[in-house]
Design an enzyme around this catalytic site. Structure first.
Site, mmCIF file in Angstrom:
data_model
loop_
_atom_site.group_PDB
_atom_site.id
_atom_site.type_symbol
_atom_site.label_atom_id
_atom_site.label_comp_id
_atom_site.label_asym_id
_atom_site.label_seq_id
_atom_site.Cartn_x
_atom_site.Cartn_y
_atom_site.Cartn_z
ATOM 1 N N ARG A 9 -3.066 4.138 -2.270
ATOM 2 C CA ARG A 9 -2.524 4.771 -1.076
ATOM 3 C C ARG A 9 -1.041 4.544 -0.869
ATOM 4 N NH1 ARG A 9 -7.412 4.295 -0.693
ATOM 5 N NH2 ARG A 9 -6.958 2.308 -1.650
ATOM 6 N N THR A 10 -0.617 3.296 -0.950
ATOM 7 C CA THR A 10 0.760 3.005 -0.543
ATOM 8 C C THR A 10 1.745 3.695 -1.493
ATOM 9 O OG1 THR A 10 -0.073 0.891 0.220
ATOM 10 C CG2 THR A 10 2.316 1.135 0.131
ATOM 11 N N ARG B 43 6.110 -3.320 -4.128
ATOM 12 C CA ARG B 43 4.929 -4.173 -3.920
ATOM 13 C C ARG B 43 4.954 -5.254 -4.990
ATOM 14 N NH1 ARG B 43 -1.192 -2.262 -2.966
ATOM 15 N NH2 ARG B 43 -0.241 -1.887 -0.922
ATOM 16 N N LYS C 276 9.133 -8.801 -19.997
ATOM 17 C CA LYS C 276 10.089 -9.476 -20.892
ATOM 18 C C LYS C 276 10.783 -10.623 -20.171
ATOM 19 C CE LYS C 276 11.062 -4.893 -22.639
ATOM 20 N NZ LYS C 276 12.057 -3.833 -22.457
ATOM 21 N N HIS D 258 2.493 -6.435 5.149
ATOM 22 C CA HIS D 258 2.367 -5.062 4.655
ATOM 23 C C HIS D 258 2.842 -4.159 5.802
ATOM 24 C CE1 HIS D 258 1.119 -1.616 2.541
ATOM 25 N NE2 HIS D 258 -0.120 -1.944 2.214
#
Ligand code: CP
Length: 311
Positions: free
Chosen positions: A53-54, A103, A82, A131
């Site tokens: 969703r986000t 995120r 890396k 959030h």
């Protein structure tokens, strides 16, 4: 002074939150009016942790505004594998995009990024911490359905310890008047101490902590269900023991008010039986849709495009 980054829900004043919600509701009514406002702008979505969703609602939001999107959907497909730091990554991305949603599984990573970024950073979820755009999604949904953000009894049920959406929403709602919380969880998954002491007790906010969903279901205006966050557990046995602590089904819904709403940030696992989906009080899919409008409003706000008159 205009907000540069959104890291915590408290970065926005209550007035700014209300303005973003009102703009999101206006966009919902007339999306075509906003279809070109971000032409020439790019959104980078840097997702070091899975999301449906986000990430996709951010991308839909920017595309709906006429802008473009770029980014990655897992750390594995980025140079993080890396050993590149978040600080170096964002210094580079700042020259590729105009705004960034990030995120990250580590709490504080988007905040670190903001220290090195020349473009606005939006925290799209950091570990079990915050959030804020889910919170804006929750608030716009409540405003649309109830017409207000005050005088509400909200039940929050499930994993209140690791659920960052719960932490952010409590922090945001306590700034409105006459908010009452019923916090329903197993003992092991109660809200963190800092929320209980520094936010609820310090702010003299009415709340009760319980493991009894059925007894409190009849008094809540909103039931905010959450999933038990498997990815934050240290041991699988505990997760298995706790994962089905609360399952909302049609029989339990009979205990609730006729005008109660069931919200859920999604994804859902077992905590809401699919038979509840057809109950008109189940609004979680509507809630996910509202996330696009409020993210459109937030992008406009952070790019200072919300002051442009729209005819
Ligand atoms: N609500 C939410 O954050 O969903 P995703 O994890 O799918 O983005």
């Amino acid at each position: 002074m205009r907000l540069k980054h959104l890291i915590s829900p408290l970065d926005l004043t209550v007035d700014a939150v209300d303005d973003i919600i009102d703009l999101g509701l206006k966009i919902m009514e007339n999306p075509e009016k906003y279809a070109h406002i971000c032409e020439g702008k790019k959104l980078a979505t840097l997702f070091y942790e899975p999301s449906t969703r986000t990430r996709l609602s951010f991308e839909a939001a920017m595309l709906n505004l006429g802008g473009q999107v770029l980014g990655f959907s897992s750390a594995d497909s980025s140079s993080a594998t890396k050993g590149e730091s978040v600080a170096d990554t964002i210094r580079v991305i700042s020259s590729y995009a105009d705004i960034c949603a990030m995120r990250h599984p580590k709490e504080g990573a988007p905040m670190v990024a903001s220290l090195y970024s020349s473009i606005p950073i939006i925290n799209a979820g950091d570990g079990g911490h915050n959030h804020p755009t889910q919170t804006l999604t929750d608030l716009i949904t409540i405003k649309k359905l109830m017409g207000r953000l005050n005088d509400i009894t909200i039940g929050m049920c499930g994993d209140l310890k690791f659920g960052r959406t719960v932490h952010s929403l409590i922090n945001a709602l306590v700034r409105y008047k006459q908010i009452r919380f019923v916090l329903i969880s197993p003992k092991e998954l109660m809200i963190p101490d800092y929320l209980r002491k520094d936010v609820l007790e310090a702010g003299n906010i009415r709340h009760i902590e319980t493991d009894d969903l059925e007894s409190f279901l009849p008094i809540v205006d909103i039931l905010y269900m959450t999933r038990v966050q498997r990815e934050r557990f240290f041991n699988e046995e505990d997760y298995i023991r706790l994962k089905d602590s609360f399952i909302l089904d049609a029989a339990k819904m009979q205990l609730a008010k006729e005008d109660m709403f069931v919200m859920h940030p999604l994804p859902r696992v077992n905590e809401i039986a699919s038979e509840v989906d057809n109950d008109p009080r189940a609004v979680y899919f509507q809630q996910a849709k509202m996330g696009v409008y409020v993210r459109m409003a937030l992008i406009m706000h952070l790019l200072a495009l919300d002051t442009i008159p729209i005819s």
